[in-house]
Design a protein around this motif. Sequence first.
Motif, PDB file in Angstrom:
ATOM      1  N   LEU A 228      28.731  -4.999  62.679  1.00  0.00           N
ATOM      2  CA  LEU A 228      28.387  -4.415  63.976  1.00  0.00           C
ATOM      3  C   LEU A 228      26.878  -4.369  64.221  1.00  0.00           C
ATOM      4  N   LEU A 229      26.102  -4.478  63.175  1.00  0.00           N
ATOM      5  CA  LEU A 229      24.646  -4.296  63.309  1.00  0.00           C
ATOM      6  C   LEU A 229      24.005  -5.194  64.361  1.00  0.00           C
ATOM      7  N   PRO A 230      24.290  -6.495  64.420  1.00  0.00           N
ATOM      8  CA  PRO A 230      23.676  -7.301  65.482  1.00  0.00           C
ATOM      9  C   PRO A 230      24.084  -6.853  66.892  1.00  0.00           C
ATOM     10  N   PHE A 231      25.322  -6.379  67.045  1.00  0.00           N
ATOM     11  CA  PHE A 231      25.742  -5.869  68.357  1.00  0.00           C
ATOM     12  C   PHE A 231      24.939  -4.623  68.724  1.00  0.00           C
ATOM     13  N   VAL A 232      24.862  -3.699  67.794  1.00  0.00           N
ATOM     14  CA  VAL A 232      24.139  -2.449  68.048  1.00  0.00           C
ATOM     15  C   VAL A 232      22.663  -2.739  68.281  1.00  0.00           C
ATOM     16  N   TRP A 233      22.099  -3.638  67.463  1.00  0.00           N
ATOM     17  CA  TRP A 233      20.686  -3.999  67.620  1.00  0.00           C
ATOM     18  C   TRP A 233      20.426  -4.602  69.003  1.00  0.00           C
ATOM     19  N   GLY A 234      21.297  -5.500  69.420  1.00  0.00           N
ATOM     20  CA  GLY A 234      21.135  -6.110  70.738  1.00  0.00           C
ATOM     21  C   GLY A 234      21.172  -5.083  71.848  1.00  0.00           C
ATOM     22  N   ALA A 235      22.110  -4.155  71.761  1.00  0.00           N
ATOM     23  CA  ALA A 235      22.206  -3.112  72.789  1.00  0.00           C
ATOM     24  C   ALA A 235      20.970  -2.213  72.765  1.00  0.00           C
ATOM     25  N   LEU A 236      20.513  -1.849  71.577  1.00  0.00           N
ATOM     26  CA  LEU A 236      19.325  -0.993  71.474  1.00  0.00           C
ATOM     27  C   LEU A 236      18.087  -1.676  72.039  1.00  0.00           C
ATOM     28  N   THR A 237      17.954  -2.987  71.801  1.00  0.00           N
ATOM     29  CA  THR A 237      16.779  -3.682  72.341  1.00  0.00           C
ATOM     30  C   THR A 237      16.860  -3.825  73.853  1.00  0.00           C
TER      31      THR A 237
ATOM     32  N   ASP B 101      12.361  -0.710  75.528  1.00  0.00           N
ATOM     33  CA  ASP B 101      11.319  -1.728  75.686  1.00  0.00           C
ATOM     34  C   ASP B 101      10.459  -1.846  74.431  1.00  0.00           C
ATOM     35  N   ARG B 102      10.201  -0.718  73.781  1.00  0.00           N
ATOM     36  CA  ARG B 102       9.381  -0.744  72.569  1.00  0.00           C
ATOM     37  C   ARG B 102      10.076  -1.521  71.454  1.00  0.00           C
ATOM     38  N   LEU B 103      11.353  -1.226  71.233  1.00  0.00           N
ATOM     39  CA  LEU B 103      12.112  -1.933  70.195  1.00  0.00           C
ATOM     40  C   LEU B 103      12.246  -3.421  70.536  1.00  0.00           C
ATOM     41  N   SER B 104      12.425  -3.688  71.800  1.00  0.00           N
ATOM     42  CA  SER B 104      12.506  -5.081  72.246  1.00  0.00           C
ATOM     43  C   SER B 104      11.203  -5.821  71.948  1.00  0.00           C
ATOM     44  N   GLY B 105      10.082  -5.186  72.277  1.00  0.00           N
ATOM     45  CA  GLY B 105       8.774  -5.808  72.033  1.00  0.00           C
ATOM     46  C   GLY B 105       8.502  -6.024  70.560  1.00  0.00           C
ATOM     47  N   LEU B 106       8.820  -5.037  69.744  1.00  0.00           N
ATOM     48  CA  LEU B 106       8.626  -5.178  68.298  1.00  0.00           C
ATOM     49  C   LEU B 106       9.516  -6.280  67.722  1.00  0.00           C
ATOM     50  N   THR B 107      10.736  -6.358  68.204  1.00  0.00           N
ATOM     51  CA  THR B 107      11.655  -7.394  67.721  1.00  0.00           C
ATOM     52  C   THR B 107      11.157  -8.781  68.110  1.00  0.00           C
TER      53      THR B 107
ATOM     54  N   PRO C 237      12.687 -14.200  70.050  1.00  0.00           N
ATOM     55  CA  PRO C 237      13.509 -13.851  71.208  1.00  0.00           C
ATOM     56  C   PRO C 237      15.023 -13.936  70.986  1.00  0.00           C
ATOM     57  N   ARG C 238      15.480 -14.725  70.032  1.00  0.00           N
ATOM     58  CA  ARG C 238      16.936 -14.842  69.867  1.00  0.00           C
ATOM     59  C   ARG C 238      17.561 -13.607  69.247  1.00  0.00           C
ATOM     60  N   PHE C 239      16.751 -12.652  68.809  1.00  0.00           N
ATOM     61  CA  PHE C 239      17.257 -11.417  68.220  1.00  0.00           C
ATOM     62  C   PHE C 239      17.072 -10.221  69.148  1.00  0.00           C
ATOM     63  N   VAL C 240      16.874 -10.490  70.426  1.00  0.00           N
ATOM     64  CA  VAL C 240      16.625  -9.434  71.402  1.00  0.00           C
ATOM     65  C   VAL C 240      17.696  -9.452  72.484  1.00  0.00           C
ATOM     66  N   GLY C 241      18.114  -8.270  72.882  1.00  0.00           N
ATOM     67  CA  GLY C 241      18.956  -8.060  74.055  1.00  0.00           C
ATOM     68  C   GLY C 241      20.177  -8.938  74.168  1.00  0.00           C
ATOM     69  N   PRO C 242      20.372  -9.484  75.353  1.00  0.00           N
ATOM     70  CA  PRO C 242      21.603 -10.233  75.587  1.00  0.00           C
ATOM     71  C   PRO C 242      21.700 -11.492  74.735  1.00  0.00           C
ATOM     72  N   TYR C 243      20.581 -12.024  74.284  1.00  0.00           N
ATOM     73  CA  TYR C 243      20.630 -13.253  73.495  1.00  0.00           C
ATOM     74  C   TYR C 243      21.368 -13.024  72.183  1.00  0.00           C
ATOM     75  N   VAL C 244      21.008 -11.968  71.476  1.00  0.00           N
ATOM     76  CA  VAL C 244      21.685 -11.685  70.207  1.00  0.00           C
ATOM     77  C   VAL C 244      23.122 -11.224  70.466  1.00  0.00           C
ATOM     78  N   LEU C 245      23.331 -10.427  71.492  1.00  0.00           N
ATOM     79  CA  LEU C 245      24.688  -9.945  71.797  1.00  0.00           C
ATOM     80  C   LEU C 245      25.636 -11.088  72.117  1.00  0.00           C
TER      81      LEU C 245
ATOM     82  N   LEU D 161      28.481  -4.699  74.287  1.00  0.00           N
ATOM     83  CA  LEU D 161      28.483  -5.780  75.285  1.00  0.00           C
ATOM     84  C   LEU D 161      28.434  -5.242  76.714  1.00  0.00           C
ATOM     85  N   THR D 162      28.972  -4.051  76.923  1.00  0.00           N
ATOM     86  CA  THR D 162      28.939  -3.437  78.245  1.00  0.00           C
ATOM     87  C   THR D 162      27.512  -3.126  78.675  1.00  0.00           C
ATOM     88  N   VAL D 163      26.635  -2.884  77.713  1.00  0.00           N
ATOM     89  CA  VAL D 163      25.220  -2.628  78.038  1.00  0.00           C
ATOM     90  C   VAL D 163      24.640  -3.795  78.829  1.00  0.00           C
ATOM     91  N   VAL D 164      25.068  -5.004  78.519  1.00  0.00           N
ATOM     92  CA  VAL D 164      24.595  -6.182  79.257  1.00  0.00           C
ATOM     93  C   VAL D 164      24.940  -6.050  80.746  1.00  0.00           C
TER      94      VAL D 164
END
Length: 152
Positions: free
Chosen positions: A18-27, A31-37, A43-51, A146-149
């Motif tokens: 579940l970690l990549p799903f949770v990470w994607g939703a958190l990013t 914005d801070r977590l997204s920027g650090l990631t 970029p492939r480990f951020v937001g909708p891309y990883v999800l 996935l609903t976060v998307v």
Amino acid sequence: MPETRIPRAALALGIAGLLPFVWGALTMVSDRLSGLTLIWAGPRFVGPYVLLSYGTVILSFMSGVLWGFATRAEARAAATGYALSVIPALWAFVFVGGGVQSAAIYLITGFVGILGIDWVFWRHDLAPPWWMRLRIGLTAVVVACLTVVLVI
């Protein structure tokens, strides 16, 4: 009476999955977590891309799991099991794409739909007795992420 307690290894690995799903939703919500990631991992480990990419991989992976259950059936039931087992991978291949929102909707539909297939295998004693307890919990988290998307 069959053991319905989820084995520790299956639960731990399911949660780890579940970690990549949770990470994607958190990013997506931070914005801070997204920027650090973006800096640390790209970029492939951020937001909708990883999800969406990981969701497609896992939906396809579930086809392999179901194929394994189908091997426990015989004759016509086995053929039906094999046919059911390829649906998630084909679903991901055919429907996931065409934009972030539609891909998320199709993945959500795929993960919810696979619960029905899981239930069929479980009901026919082809999956372990604890299988549905594990799958329902994991699917709930995946669908929520996935609903976060769709809402962000």
